[in-house]
Design an enzyme around this catalytic site. Sequence first.
Site, PDB file in Angstrom:
ATOM      1  N   CYS A  81      52.619 -23.611  53.929  1.00  0.00           N
ATOM      2  CA  CYS A  81      51.057 -23.791  53.572  1.00  0.00           C
ATOM      3  C   CYS A  81      50.235 -24.345  54.984  1.00  0.00           C
ATOM      4  O   CYS A  81      50.914 -25.298  55.526  1.00  0.00           O
ATOM      5  CB  CYS A  81      50.953 -25.028  52.541  1.00  0.00           C
ATOM      6  SG  CYS A  81      49.459 -25.864  52.435  1.00  0.00           S
ATOM      7  N   TYR A 224      41.508 -16.620  53.317  1.00  0.00           N
ATOM      8  CA  TYR A 224      41.872 -16.482  51.822  1.00  0.00           C
ATOM      9  C   TYR A 224      40.905 -15.778  50.925  1.00  0.00           C
ATOM     10  O   TYR A 224      41.071 -15.057  50.090  1.00  0.00           O
ATOM     11  CB  TYR A 224      41.950 -17.984  51.309  1.00  0.00           C
ATOM     12  CG  TYR A 224      43.436 -18.449  51.777  1.00  0.00           C
ATOM     13  CD1 TYR A 224      44.376 -18.504  50.824  1.00  0.00           C
ATOM     14  CD2 TYR A 224      43.497 -19.112  53.134  1.00  0.00           C
ATOM     15  CE1 TYR A 224      45.728 -19.125  51.354  1.00  0.00           C
ATOM     16  CE2 TYR A 224      44.462 -19.937  53.341  1.00  0.00           C
ATOM     17  CZ  TYR A 224      45.811 -19.773  52.466  1.00  0.00           C
ATOM     18  OH  TYR A 224      46.970 -20.380  52.696  1.00  0.00           O
TER      19      TYR A 224
END
Length: 357
Positions: A81, A224
């Site tokens: 992440c 994203y």
Amino acid sequence: MNVPFINREIQVQTALKYTSGFQQLSFKHSLQMARSALDEMSATGAFERTASTFRNIISRDPGSRFPAESGRYHLYISYACPWASRCLAYLNIKGLDQAISFTSVKSKWERTKDSDEHMGWVFASSSAEEPGAEPDPLNGAKNIRELYEFASTNYSGKYTVPVLWDKKLKTIVNNESSDIIRMFNSEFNDIAGNAALDLYPPHLQSQINEINEWIYDGINNGVYRCGFAKKQEPYDEAVQKLYETLDKCEMILSKQRYLCGDQVTEADIRLFVTLIRFDEVYAVHFKCNKKLLREFPHLFNYTKDVFQIPGMSSTVNMEHIKKHYYGSHPTINPYGIIPQGPNIDYSSPHDREKFSK
């Protein structure tokens, strides 16, 4: 008072007025069921990230509910992440590794409960299961979801990393990476090994804030928005903004070593965590292939420069990064096949010193 929870309950109660019996149970379950980033989609097919929930602040003030004490806090991260990785980067480069412990979850999402379909961050069953991942040393939790449920019995948001945990009060202090890095930068300076390093200096704060905003919109979150788009139009919009923003960074870095001049700042760490994943993951998995990072000469060398800051390289676990992205998003990569390349060596020489005064 937690306003998001109240709004959620109003949403549930309003909807239940128009349903009954089994429909009520099904509807209420669907609203309360755990979510992940893959569920954050608008009606237009665009990815829309929701805000973090736990926003308590650690302070140097000894009278604070969360005072800056050595050994009191624990950081839960995933190497995969980018948001969690920037917190680990701060922990390392500020010299807080002796004051704040950390644990990484496994690379790929797994089922977090038998009672629903939620896939999320899971702890290793032993330190031998996956290199870099470990069991939860504090609460014996099997996954990050359980930490959220320990901290709040009525939590209904995402179960994300990073999680900054208070060992004394046994609760989540904060799960917003932008808050955590600011706390690590200043509030622990009395016990930091590298307290002199200020990544958010007063004279640059307004500039850093401005840069953070357009880099987050265009690049950090932009990749994203490209990858999770379910329709062509939102993808096209996101990819156009992404490359306009990358071009803007390339232009800035053609004239100076870092985004704010000749010293590394918060803005550089925030940009780096996306750039280091770009050619290995985002170019393929998120369809950000219009131009590779390696084709931006200044951005590419800049990424090497930041990677080589003492403490940064250990925050980049490319095996975890690739296993997670290619293995945790079956709607994007249904067979979970991990590309072999490009295996870039970011420890190789760069030319960024030429901008130093």
